[in-house]
Write a protein that holds these residues in place. Structure first.
Motif, PDB file in Angstrom:
ATOM      1  N   GLY A  84       0.828  -1.208   0.000  1.00  0.00           N
ATOM      2  CA  GLY A  84       0.000   0.000   0.000  1.00  0.00           C
ATOM      3  C   GLY A  84       0.860   1.256   0.000  1.00  0.00           C
ATOM      4  N   ASP A  85       1.952   1.228   0.768  1.00  0.00           N
ATOM      5  CA  ASP A  85       2.882   2.358   0.775  1.00  0.00           C
ATOM      6  C   ASP A  85       3.538   2.524  -0.596  1.00  0.00           C
ATOM      7  N   ALA A  86       3.926   1.407  -1.206  1.00  0.00           N
ATOM      8  CA  ALA A  86       4.560   1.468  -2.523  1.00  0.00           C
ATOM      9  C   ALA A  86       3.613   2.074  -3.557  1.00  0.00           C
ATOM     10  N   ILE A  87       2.362   1.679  -3.490  1.00  0.00           N
ATOM     11  CA  ILE A  87       1.376   2.199  -4.443  1.00  0.00           C
ATOM     12  C   ILE A  87       1.191   3.698  -4.258  1.00  0.00           C
ATOM     13  N   ASP A  88       1.158   4.147  -3.019  1.00  0.00           N
ATOM     14  CA  ASP A  88       1.017   5.578  -2.754  1.00  0.00           C
ATOM     15  C   ASP A  88       2.187   6.357  -3.346  1.00  0.00           C
ATOM     16  N   GLN A  89       3.377   5.805  -3.215  1.00  0.00           N
ATOM     17  CA  GLN A  89       4.569   6.468  -3.755  1.00  0.00           C
ATOM     18  C   GLN A  89       4.557   6.473  -5.284  1.00  0.00           C
ATOM     19  N   MET A  90       4.106   5.377  -5.880  1.00  0.00           N
ATOM     20  CA  MET A  90       3.994   5.336  -7.344  1.00  0.00           C
ATOM     21  C   MET A  90       2.903   6.278  -7.833  1.00  0.00           C
ATOM     22  N   ARG A  91       1.821   6.362  -7.075  1.00  0.00           N
ATOM     23  CA  ARG A  91       0.715   7.247  -7.463  1.00  0.00           C
ATOM     24  C   ARG A  91       1.176   8.698  -7.474  1.00  0.00           C
ATOM     25  N   ARG A  92       1.950   9.075  -6.475  1.00  0.00           N
ATOM     26  CA  ARG A  92       2.491  10.431  -6.440  1.00  0.00           C
ATOM     27  C   ARG A  92       3.413  10.670  -7.634  1.00  0.00           C
ATOM     28  N   SER A  93       4.224   9.687  -7.935  1.00  0.00           N
ATOM     29  CA  SER A  93       5.130   9.807  -9.079  1.00  0.00           C
ATOM     30  C   SER A  93       4.344   9.947 -10.370  1.00  0.00           C
ATOM     31  N   ASN A  94       3.301   9.150 -10.503  1.00  0.00           N
ATOM     32  CA  ASN A  94       2.483   9.182 -11.713  1.00  0.00           C
ATOM     33  C   ASN A  94       1.815  10.538 -11.878  1.00  0.00           C
ATOM     34  N   THR A  95       1.290  11.071 -10.785  1.00  0.00           N
ATOM     35  CA  THR A  95       0.646  12.386 -10.832  1.00  0.00           C
ATOM     36  C   THR A  95       1.642  13.471 -11.222  1.00  0.00           C
ATOM     37  N   GLU A  96       2.833  13.395 -10.660  1.00  0.00           N
ATOM     38  CA  GLU A  96       3.871  14.379 -10.986  1.00  0.00           C
ATOM     39  C   GLU A  96       4.254  14.299 -12.461  1.00  0.00           C
ATOM     40  N   LEU A 130      10.312   0.907  -4.719  1.00  0.00           N
ATOM     41  CA  LEU A 130      11.130  -0.274  -5.008  1.00  0.00           C
ATOM     42  C   LEU A 130      11.595  -0.926  -3.706  1.00  0.00           C
ATOM     43  N   THR A 131      11.981  -0.127  -2.739  1.00  0.00           N
ATOM     44  CA  THR A 131      12.405  -0.640  -1.435  1.00  0.00           C
ATOM     45  C   THR A 131      11.255  -1.358  -0.735  1.00  0.00           C
ATOM     46  N   ASN A 132      10.063  -0.799  -0.817  1.00  0.00           N
ATOM     47  CA  ASN A 132       8.897  -1.428  -0.184  1.00  0.00           C
ATOM     48  C   ASN A 132       8.561  -2.767  -0.832  1.00  0.00           C
ATOM     49  N   GLU A 133       8.716  -2.852  -2.136  1.00  0.00           N
ATOM     50  CA  GLU A 133       8.482  -4.128  -2.815  1.00  0.00           C
ATOM     51  C   GLU A 133       9.519  -5.167  -2.382  1.00  0.00           C
ATOM     52  N   ASP A 134      10.749  -4.723  -2.223  1.00  0.00           N
ATOM     53  CA  ASP A 134      11.794  -5.619  -1.726  1.00  0.00           C
ATOM     54  C   ASP A 134      11.443  -6.121  -0.324  1.00  0.00           C
ATOM     55  N   THR A 135      10.952  -5.222   0.517  1.00  0.00           N
ATOM     56  CA  THR A 135      10.593  -5.580   1.889  1.00  0.00           C
ATOM     57  C   THR A 135       9.510  -6.649   1.907  1.00  0.00           C
ATOM     58  N   CYS A 136       8.573  -6.532   0.989  1.00  0.00           N
ATOM     59  CA  CYS A 136       7.483  -7.504   0.919  1.00  0.00           C
ATOM     60  C   CYS A 136       8.017  -8.902   0.648  1.00  0.00           C
ATOM     61  N   THR A 137       8.899  -9.033  -0.322  1.00  0.00           N
ATOM     62  CA  THR A 137       9.439 -10.358  -0.635  1.00  0.00           C
ATOM     63  C   THR A 137      10.369 -10.853   0.466  1.00  0.00           C
TER      64      THR A 137
END
Length: 220
Positions: free
Chosen positions: A123-135, A164-171
């Motif tokens: 969920g945190d990763a998605i929020d960060q990607m969403r901000r990037s996408n909006t920018e 990317l770090t959050n996705e790594d943490t998940c795995t």
């Protein structure tokens, strides 16, 4: 004995034939130009993808957007971020559905806890990607100052790196769990999503580098 009849082609018919030939030639030129534009765009995508850690995944996920990307580093980075975000949302939905299921033979209590943590991390990763996408969507290369552009892209780089770090943490959270179908299934999905995010970050970095290279030199 009847005289042989001769036929003459009407000037009007000759004009129609000439016009038709010209139209066919024009259509052929347009079609060839479209094919060339498409080839140039896919070549552009492939060249940029070859500079990423996962070039095959990069090309297969972005080549379908060649008509949108054309040969624009900005559009390439924007589409790559959007593709990464879209995949991350699908993965998060899958993990969330698993984490909300009651404990069963499919996975034990410890695995259920890891799934829940992974869902939160994603969920945190998605929020960060969403901000990037909006920018990236609101990036205006024609009116922004160089300082403003640098600030925007610095934000995108920071957010995509954090995602990317959050996705790594998940795995990583699945590391101590015994091998099982749920673990392998989730990790496979997350690893693929991580590859998309890594590629998107690479495209963002390449766009930033290209922008810096094109920036006018400042005199001391």
């Amino acid at each position: 004995m009847a005289a042989a009849r001769t036929t003459q082609t009407s000037p009007f018919l000759l004009s129609l034939v000439s016009i038709s030939l010209l139209l066919l030639q024009a259509i052929s030129v347009v079609d060839c130009n479209k094919d060339q534009d498409s080839n140039d765009a896919t070549d552009f995508i492939r060249t940029n993808c070859n500079a990423t850690l996962y070039p095959d995944v990069c090309y297969s996920s972005l080549s379908r957007y060649a008509n949108t990307i054309q040969q624009s580093p900005a559009k390439l980075a924007r589409v790559a971020v959007a593709v990464s975000l879209s995949r991350a949302r699908r993965i998060a939905a899958y993990i969330t559905n698993l984490s909300r299921q009651p404990n069963s033979a499919a996975f034990d209590t410890e695995t259920a806890a890891v799934l829940k943590d992974c869902s939160s991390t994603f969920g945190d990763a998605i929020d960060q990607m969403r901000r990037s996408n909006t920018e990236m969507i609101h990036l205006d290369l024609t009116s922004h100052s160089q300082e403003s552009l640098r600030f925007q892209m610095s934000n995108v780089q920071t957010w995509m790196s954090a995602a990317l770090t959050n996705e790594d943490t998940c795995t990583d959270e699945f590391g101590d769990l015994p091998d099982e179908s749920v673990k392998s299934d989730v990790c496979e999905r997350v690893v693929y999503g991580r590859k998309l995010t890594s590629n998107a970050l690479a495209m963002v970095n390449r766009f930033v580098a290209a922008t810096e290279a094109d920036a006018p030199a400042t005199t001391p």
